[in-house]
Design an enzyme around this catalytic site. Structure first.
Site, PDB file in Angstrom:
ATOM      1  N   CYS A  47      -0.594   2.723  -3.346  1.00  6.59           N
ATOM      2  CA  CYS A  47       0.694   2.306  -3.922  1.00  6.59           C
ATOM      3  C   CYS A  47       0.819   0.784  -4.007  1.00  6.59           C
ATOM      4  O   CYS A  47       1.668   0.271  -4.736  1.00  6.59           O
ATOM      5  CB  CYS A  47       1.855   2.873  -3.119  1.00  6.59           C
ATOM      6  SG  CYS A  47       1.838   4.667  -3.029  1.00  6.59           S
ATOM      7  N   ASN A 100       7.816   8.585  -7.373  1.00  3.92           N
ATOM      8  CA  ASN A 100       6.845   7.601  -6.900  1.00  3.92           C
ATOM      9  C   ASN A 100       5.587   7.679  -7.774  1.00  3.92           C
ATOM     10  O   ASN A 100       4.836   8.651  -7.692  1.00  3.92           O
ATOM     11  CB  ASN A 100       6.523   7.910  -5.434  1.00  3.92           C
ATOM     12  CG  ASN A 100       5.496   6.964  -4.844  1.00  3.92           C
ATOM     13  OD1 ASN A 100       4.897   6.157  -5.553  1.00  3.92           O
ATOM     14  ND2 ASN A 100       5.284   7.077  -3.544  1.00  3.92           N
ATOM     15  N   HIS A 116       8.306  -1.279  -4.310  1.00  5.29           N
ATOM     16  CA  HIS A 116       7.720   0.040  -4.522  1.00  5.29           C
ATOM     17  C   HIS A 116       8.792   1.125  -4.408  1.00  5.29           C
ATOM     18  O   HIS A 116       9.565   1.155  -3.439  1.00  5.29           O
ATOM     19  CB  HIS A 116       6.629   0.265  -3.477  1.00  5.29           C
ATOM     20  CG  HIS A 116       5.987   1.597  -3.555  1.00  5.29           C
ATOM     21  ND1 HIS A 116       5.608   2.161  -4.751  1.00  5.29           N
ATOM     22  CD2 HIS A 116       5.651   2.489  -2.580  1.00  5.29           C
ATOM     23  CE1 HIS A 116       5.071   3.348  -4.517  1.00  5.29           C
ATOM     24  NE2 HIS A 116       5.090   3.575  -3.215  1.00  5.29           N
TER      25      HIS A 116
END
Ligand code: ACO
Length: 345
Positions: A118, A302, A272
């Protein structure tokens, strides 16, 4: 208070691509013991985008990249290198960056993928700035994104509801040369000049077990492993949550101290998008105004390395982030790896 510093590069243009297919929370209600209410309250996610099975990441990356290059007023031939933060390349080999290079019609320069989950975009952006500072490139295409739908076990309610697919891209350009230049670094006023001011990259491999896909050369893919779901994301959600809040707070404090700026001087925290509650807690612990923490997790979930560049592009398009604003990008992912990049847009 120091207002001056040296920079080498700035973000010249952005682009993004998300798949058209929308998967709402009600889809999971249809076959799992879950609910729209649970997913919304615990994560902030209402829907996410998924690609079709035969679509690879470079298909989306090509669209995002062409947009970013065009908005930078550049020809593709001006791109000196591609850095692609992704853990879902089209194939194990070659890299997604090489496939993207050919799709864009580029036949020179470097191209490689960065495996930082990520945090892949943050790592890649920081690397691009370092390449430019070293004088080996003038225009670097930085891509971040993942098709996480393909890594998630769609029978595991602990993980499958969280993820979506998406890709963002930016072009990082060398600053114009001028009189106040030391090598490839330019002396600037941090209060006004667009540029990448600082980056901070961190890792702690001791926490590798809390978020992983446990197959590879050390654990070969067998029918038994596949039957046990060993080829899908496995996560200790609570442990990742706690780690993420602490790490994102600390890296924000560190990077501000590094350049001598107050956290309150930052206009936007483009972080994020893993969980709305993570972002809220980070904001509370840093004493941030909620209006400075943009979110789009409700639409996309996500998307791993895609969250930060997709959100940046959307906020710029909507005019909520404007040229001249000071923006902190931050992200955290499997490794554990995390980091931040401070940019005046
Ligand atoms: N629907 C309904 N119930 C669920 C679901 C679901 N989709 N998922 C889990 N539950 C259940 C659990 O089984 C548990 O049930 P139990 O009490 O009977 O055992 C209960 O809900 C509570 O589970 P918790 O894990 O305590 O829920 P929590 O509030 O921690 O939320 C979540 C879970 C959303 C995963 C959260 O921990 C989280 O977001 N963690 C961060 C991890 C993350 O974002 N990872 C993404 C990749 S990594 C990254 O991007 C940083």
């Amino acid at each position: 208070m120091q207002n001056k510093n040296y920079i080498s590069s700035y973000i010249a243009g952005t682009g993004k691509c998300v798949p058209e297919k929308i998967i709402s929370n009600s889809y999971f209600e249809s076959y799992l013991e879950t609910s729209d209410q649970w997913i919304t309250e615990r994560t902030g996610i209402k829907e996410r985008r998924w690609t079709d099975d035969n679509v690879g990441i470079t298909e989306l990356a090509q669209i995002a990249s062409e947009q970013a290059i065009q908005r930078s007023n550049l020809e593709v031939s001006a791109i000196d290198g591609i850095i692609f933060g992704t853990v879902t390349p089209d194939f194990h080999l070659p890299s997604a960056a090489c496939i993207l290079q050919t799709k864009l019609g580029i036949t020179r320069g470097f191209a490689f993928d960065v495996t930082a989950a990520c945090a892949g975009f943050i790592y890649s952006l920081a690397l691009a700035d370092m390449y430019i500072a070293r004088g080996v490139a003038k225009n670097v295409l930085v891509v971040g994104g993942d098709l996480v739908s393909y890594l998630a076990n769609q029978q595991d309610r602990n993980t499958c509801v969280l993820f979506g697919d998406g890709v963002g891209a930016v072009v990082v350009r060398a600053c114009e040369k001028d009189a106040e230049q030391a090598g490839n670094f330019k002396l600037v006023d941090l209060k006004s000049t667009p540029g990448i001011y600082a980056s901070e990259l961190c890792a702690d491999g001791r926490e590798a077990d809390i978020l992983k896909i446990p197959y590879g050369s050390a654990n070969r893919l067998t029918p038994e492993l596949v039957a046990a779901g060993g080829h899908f994301v496995q996560m200790d959600g609570k442990a990742v949550f706690k780690f993420a809040v602490k790490a994102l707070v600390e890296v924000t404090q560190t990077i501000c101290a590094q350049v001598g700026l107050k956290i309150s001087e930052i206009d936007h925290f483009v972080s994020h998008q893993a969980n709305q509650r993570i972002l809220q807690l980070v904001g509370e612990q840093l004493g941030l105004d909620k209006s400075k923490i943009p979110m789009n997790i409700e639409k996309y979930g996500n998307t791993s390395a895609g969250t930060v560049p997709v959100l940046l592009d959307e906020e710029l398009e909507a005019g909520r982030i404007k040229r001249g604003d000071l923006v902190l990008f931050s992200a955290i992912g499997s490794g554990m790896v995390w980091g931040a990049v401070l940019v005046r847009i």
